[in-house]
Design an enzyme around this catalytic site. Structure first.
Site, short mmCIF file in Angstrom:
data_model
loop_
_atom_site.label_atom_id
_atom_site.label_comp_id
_atom_site.label_asym_id
_atom_site.label_seq_id
_atom_site.Cartn_x
_atom_site.Cartn_y
_atom_site.Cartn_z
N LYS A 74 -78.98 -11.53 -25.01
CA LYS A 74 -79.49 -10.41 -24.17
C LYS A 74 -80.13 -10.81 -22.98
O LYS A 74 -80.22 -10.63 -21.99
CB LYS A 74 -80.66 -9.67 -25.17
CG LYS A 74 -80.88 -8.25 -24.65
CD LYS A 74 -81.73 -7.74 -25.79
CE LYS A 74 -82.53 -8.20 -26.40
NZ LYS A 74 -83.11 -8.64 -27.47
N THR A 76 -79.51 -13.66 -21.47
CA THR A 76 -78.49 -14.12 -20.64
C THR A 76 -77.87 -12.95 -19.79
O THR A 76 -77.64 -13.06 -18.63
CB THR A 76 -77.36 -14.82 -21.40
OG1 THR A 76 -78.01 -16.01 -22.32
CG2 THR A 76 -76.18 -15.57 -20.38
N ARG A 97 -89.86 -12.41 -20.52
CA ARG A 97 -90.82 -12.94 -21.34
C ARG A 97 -90.75 -14.40 -21.14
O ARG A 97 -89.90 -15.10 -20.71
CB ARG A 97 -90.69 -12.84 -22.62
CG ARG A 97 -90.82 -11.23 -23.14
CD ARG A 97 -90.49 -11.20 -24.61
NE ARG A 97 -89.05 -11.11 -24.57
CZ ARG A 97 -88.22 -10.90 -25.65
NH1 ARG A 97 -89.07 -11.13 -26.88
NH2 ARG A 97 -87.23 -10.76 -25.84
N LYS A 108 -84.80 -22.76 -32.59
CA LYS A 108 -83.93 -21.82 -31.78
C LYS A 108 -83.71 -22.27 -30.33
O LYS A 108 -82.82 -21.65 -29.63
CB LYS A 108 -84.87 -20.32 -31.76
CG LYS A 108 -84.06 -19.23 -31.36
CD LYS A 108 -85.05 -17.95 -31.73
CE LYS A 108 -84.08 -16.85 -31.17
NZ LYS A 108 -84.81 -16.33 -30.06
N ALA A 276 -91.93 -9.32 -31.02
CA ALA A 276 -91.23 -8.36 -31.11
C ALA A 276 -91.48 -7.51 -32.20
O ALA A 276 -90.86 -6.17 -32.48
CB ALA A 276 -89.61 -8.30 -30.62
N PHE A 304 -85.25 -8.09 -29.77
CA PHE A 304 -84.50 -7.66 -30.66
C PHE A 304 -83.77 -6.22 -30.36
O PHE A 304 -83.24 -6.26 -29.31
CB PHE A 304 -85.48 -6.88 -31.96
CG PHE A 304 -86.35 -8.26 -32.51
CD1 PHE A 304 -85.79 -9.59 -32.61
CD2 PHE A 304 -87.38 -7.75 -33.17
CE1 PHE A 304 -86.48 -10.29 -33.09
CE2 PHE A 304 -88.28 -8.92 -33.76
CZ PHE A 304 -88.01 -10.34 -33.61
N PHE A 384 -67.82 -13.71 -25.58
CA PHE A 384 -68.20 -15.24 -26.21
C PHE A 384 -66.68 -15.77 -26.10
O PHE A 384 -65.68 -15.16 -26.12
CB PHE A 384 -68.62 -15.11 -27.65
CG PHE A 384 -70.08 -15.04 -27.36
CD1 PHE A 384 -70.80 -13.74 -27.31
CD2 PHE A 384 -71.06 -15.97 -27.74
CE1 PHE A 384 -72.06 -13.73 -27.15
CE2 PHE A 384 -72.42 -15.89 -27.90
CZ PHE A 384 -73.01 -14.79 -27.52
N TRP A 412 -72.62 -15.89 -18.89
CA TRP A 412 -72.99 -17.15 -19.33
C TRP A 412 -72.15 -18.12 -18.67
O TRP A 412 -72.60 -19.23 -18.18
CB TRP A 412 -72.92 -17.36 -20.73
CG TRP A 412 -73.19 -18.63 -21.42
CD1 TRP A 412 -74.64 -18.75 -21.80
CD2 TRP A 412 -72.37 -19.73 -21.66
NE1 TRP A 412 -74.84 -20.23 -22.35
CE2 TRP A 412 -73.44 -20.68 -22.37
CE3 TRP A 412 -71.21 -20.16 -21.95
CZ2 TRP A 412 -73.16 -21.81 -22.76
CZ3 TRP A 412 -70.79 -21.45 -22.11
CH2 TRP A 412 -71.79 -22.31 -22.58
#
Lengths: 559, 559
Positions: A74, A76, A97, A108, A276, A304, A384, A412
């Site tokens: 999201k 990206t 953020r 992560k 979130a 999220f 992807f 990406w």
């Protein structure tokens, strides 16, 4: 193919523009800019006064379907879309953020987008950046020290040491601090009591900072925070302790938004990063406001899926900021759709058209939610490497069949270029679709009504069940005059329901509210529907083991 | 008279030069400067390479007699002397420690000098500044999390959870965190164990950062830090945990010295701030080195009196940095001399020539210490408003009688002008007195010998006594190959002895070493001669109660 470079390798290849140049392009005055090195700056809040009469740009919210544990890219897409809009000749800013160090050093990785759609300098943004997170940690823990000192020095407010609800925080993953006993060692060290640490992004101060409209409002919100209860069960606020001025002083610079740039030089405001679940999960209101004054298009995101991020953005943040978003982008991925089509996490790379088709029910529900809010939207199918063309076409065909605006994006790997189709669709809905934005509940609704409306309209639940504890808390909240605040639901992000196992579009379920907590400074009531971990732990092999810096200060091992 | 303005009022009246201008005057290249706003900057460590062949300026160490609890204005004299030297046409930089937020928000106030001899912007310097303190807190606590995570994930190193010696830290005064139990709540939260928090300046990482000569040395020192012991009593180092790279990464920017300016625009490097008891108590070696490359005169200070600050500066810091200071300034005040002449703290404002005369024995001992080190020195008699002329003359006369160079200074009230006489004397001893600097002990001396030499020559003690615990630790330290490190004595600052009640120039006493602790990364053995509080508490009315910020971001209540 570019895609085999890691995020940090891409980042370190890019020659960044001086941040002063980025600022000049946005017509930020010299004295409104406070540089932090050559590629980061804070923007003075005076700019909001100077540009008060300038009309706001369009705010585009990027949200997603219920994600897989690895996330659907999201951030990206958010960065990539901003780059694409800039490529299409639109004056654009992306608002994101700030990453938290805990996950960065844990498992992560950082959170500044990825590949050719990331914000830079990623090494700084993922580490200390401009110190906002540390200022919040510091203010949070100063408040905790003031509370325990008040108790130690005679406890004039008669605070019940069993009901101090203000926890300490660190911007780290540290499971050993989840449950502690403090104040041991005798009379000189205060009163022993149970305590615990949260990760900094879970601090109410983070939520407060992200919803404050200026320094005055920040102070007012800090003053209103409830830190505990007296022995006769009355709330104890920061104002009663008399330290709201000191806390505001500690946060005065953290309130200023941070200006950086993307891989392609698009301006980015990276500022604030509330959880979130127990908070509203999007960058600071001030960053969004400043971005809207400086650009015609502001691309931003909320944590999220749309059931949590978009719902809170639209009910909590737009209320605090009194603005109407222009459009919503709903990110979907083939792998998440397959997960919602009952494929195991380990098998998501295997082609499975049938699963994609079944999983689409999840996307459909989120589209319905955005329609219920009356907002124009576009579905962004985030490609992807392993996605099969047939799988992608299945989604595109379904959207076209149902007249849902949709675009494939590949930001990406390709940066802004990979988001041009999405940008075009977004511009199109902004220009052509009508915006009938409205809230799904009123502030005058009771807390029960608010939760019922969210649960039915956003989650597709039958209704809400309340534990005995939550029922008691409902009464206490109303008694303390907090019934007219919006609600902030802490719920699993993996399902529309409160059960992470219920994938796809579950039906016939109830949401169980276990506990209610007032965030009186942030200005919402947190409704906990499950056990939410507010202090993560580190994995067996933390990312930190690969982190290093060479003799010239070049960072390694961030991702 | 100017003196009725508070520090913050004076600070806020001053129009600061842009920090780029201060840097230009020092011939710092543009790409060696990283601005933090308009009046603060970090200096890239590349500068040390560029200026490698340039001869170093003279380092002038400011120290003092044993102080009163209120302090004798050592930082103020340090800043004032730098301003006076600049006024006298000398290219001068002042190098100081960074203040800690704990005391700032508690009772003591900030630590950036005072009156017309302070470093600016004092609001920033006393709050988050450029984030160094927060980076250290963060690295310190990340290490703690890695230790507990290692234990939780199988404890391959066989760490004894009863002997984890690495404590968590916060840059706050928080007595409730002195003694804690962590890891409660069951299997998912690790192993319960006793723990505690120190204030950040007490972290070994602070000492390491302040003694490191570059990034490579920083990493080596971090790797060597001992965090605990195995069940079979072997030291566990950071290197064994594999996180020295990550910690260095977290500290790479904090290692760069911070450039600011004094009230009169004299350049100041404010960087690092280790405790003066369990650590060596002076600003970073890198700041001192950079200052010496950029200026002909560097004025710096070390915490507490000469028995602690100067002794550690001369034995620990000059060894780590391989440099010879040019001269030492010993600050004395009438009020401290009266205290050493047995006057109660409450009566220090009353004229008392006799007490001054008796108290001079304390000054005499510190002068002898500096003579023992072979260094030129000047006594700075720091004037306070209430001092009687006769009292001042008593000191001046005594110094002249004994051929001790002395100057009255009034820098708090008059700035550099009030330090011109002192500057003249300092320049004079630098030019005319011979410098026979030598250490009072060799590194090859045993730990007992080192402590005995310091105790006899610096404190005037008869000798050293060892508790049973310390004797055992002596053996363990030698066994672990740490016997050839310098020692760092943690002792009361109020007396030459280890008993704060023994004022003046006590005789016939012994120093009792209760405990020895290796700071293997910092590179010294801490010898504790009393109970040292490494986490202060807040007073009943913390300074924070008066702190505030107005709607325009103007700070109030800092001092």
């Amino acid at each position: 193919m570019k895609s085999h470079l890691s995020d940090i390798e891409i980042a370190q290849k890019i020659k960044l523009k001086p941040i002063t140049e980025v600022a000049q392009q946005l017509s930020i005055d010299d004295d409104e800019l406070e540089c932090f090195g050559h590629t980061k700056a804070k923007i003075s809040l005076d700019i909001l006064e100077r540009l008060e009469d300038k009309p706001d740009g369009q705010v585009i919210l990027v949200t997603s379907i219920n994600p897989t544990p690895a996330g659907e890219g999201k951030s990206t897409v958010t960065v990539g879309l901003s780059q694409a809009l800039a490529k299409a000749g639109k004056k654009t800013i992306v608002a994101l953020r700030e990453p938290s160090l805990g996950p960065t050093m844990g498992m992560k990785g950082g959170a500044a987008g990825g590949g050719y759609s990331q914000v830079l300098p990623m090494e700084d943004i993922n580490l200390h950046f401009t110190g906002d997170m540390h200022a919040i940690t510091c203010a949070n823990n100063a408040l905790a020290a003031f509370i325990d000192n008040h108790i130690h020095q005679g406890n004039e407010l008669n605070i019940d040491i069993r009901r101090v609800v203000w926890k300490r925080t660190l911007d780290l993953n540290d499971r050993a601090l989840r449950e502690t006993v403090i104040g041991l060692g005798g009379k000189g060290n205060g009163f022993p009591r149970e305590d615990g640490f949260d990760i900094t992004v879970a601090s109410e101060i983070m939520a407060v900072l992200c919803l404050a409209s200026n320094l005055k409002d920040l102070k007012k919100r800090l003053a209103a925070m409830i830190v505990g209860f007296t022995v006769d069960q009355k709330p104890v606020t920061v104002e009663m302790l008399g330290v709201h001025g000191a806390l505001t002083l500690l946060l005065k610079d953290a309130l200023k938004p941070n200006l950086v740039q993307t891989v392609e030089g698009t301006p980015a405001l990276v500022h604030g990063g509330p959880f979130a679940n127990i908070a509203h999960g999007s960058n600071s209101l001030i960053a969004t406001k400043v971005a809207a004054k400086l650009a015609d298009f502001v691309v931003t995101e909320a944590g999220f899926g749309a059931d949590l991020g978009a719902e809170k953005f639209l009910h909590i943040k737009t209320r605090a900021g009194q603005f109407t978003p222009g459009a919503v982008v709903i990110v979907a991925t083939i792998r998440a759709l397959k997960m919602h089509g009952s494929v195991n996490i380990g098998d998501l790379k295997t082609k499975n058209i049938e699963a994609v088709k079944i999983g689409m029910a999840n996307l459909e529900k989120h589209i319905e939610t955005i329609i219920a809010f009356g907002l124009p939207y576009v579905v962004a199918l985030n490609r992807f490497v392993q996605d099969a063309d047939e799988e992608l076409e299945t989604v595109l065909d379904w959207c076209e069949e149902h007249s849902h605006p949709v675009a494939l994006c590949n930001v990406w790997e390709e940066g802004g270029k990979g988001g041009l189709a999405l940008a075009e669709k977004v511009i199109n809905v902004l220009e052509k679709k009508e915006n009938h934005f409205s809230y799904l509940y009123d502030l005058s609704d009771s807390i029960e009504e608010k939760l019922t409306k969210i649960s039915r309209t956003v989650y597709g639940a039958e209704g809400v069940k309340w534990t005995e504890k939550a029922k008691k808390q409902l009464i206490e909240l109303e008694k303390n005059g907090l019934g007219n605040l919006p609600v902030c639901v802490a719920k699993t992000q993996y399902s529309l329901s409160d059960d992470p196992e219920k994938i796809g579009r579950p039906k016939g379920f109830f949401i169980t509210v276990r506990e209610l907590k007032p965030s009186a400074g942030a200005g919402f009531i947190v409704a906990l529907t499950g056990s939410i971990l507010t202090m993560p732990g580190l994995p067996k092999q933390p990312a930190a083991l690969n982190m290093d810096v060479d003799e010239n200060g070049k960072a390694k091992g961030l991702f």
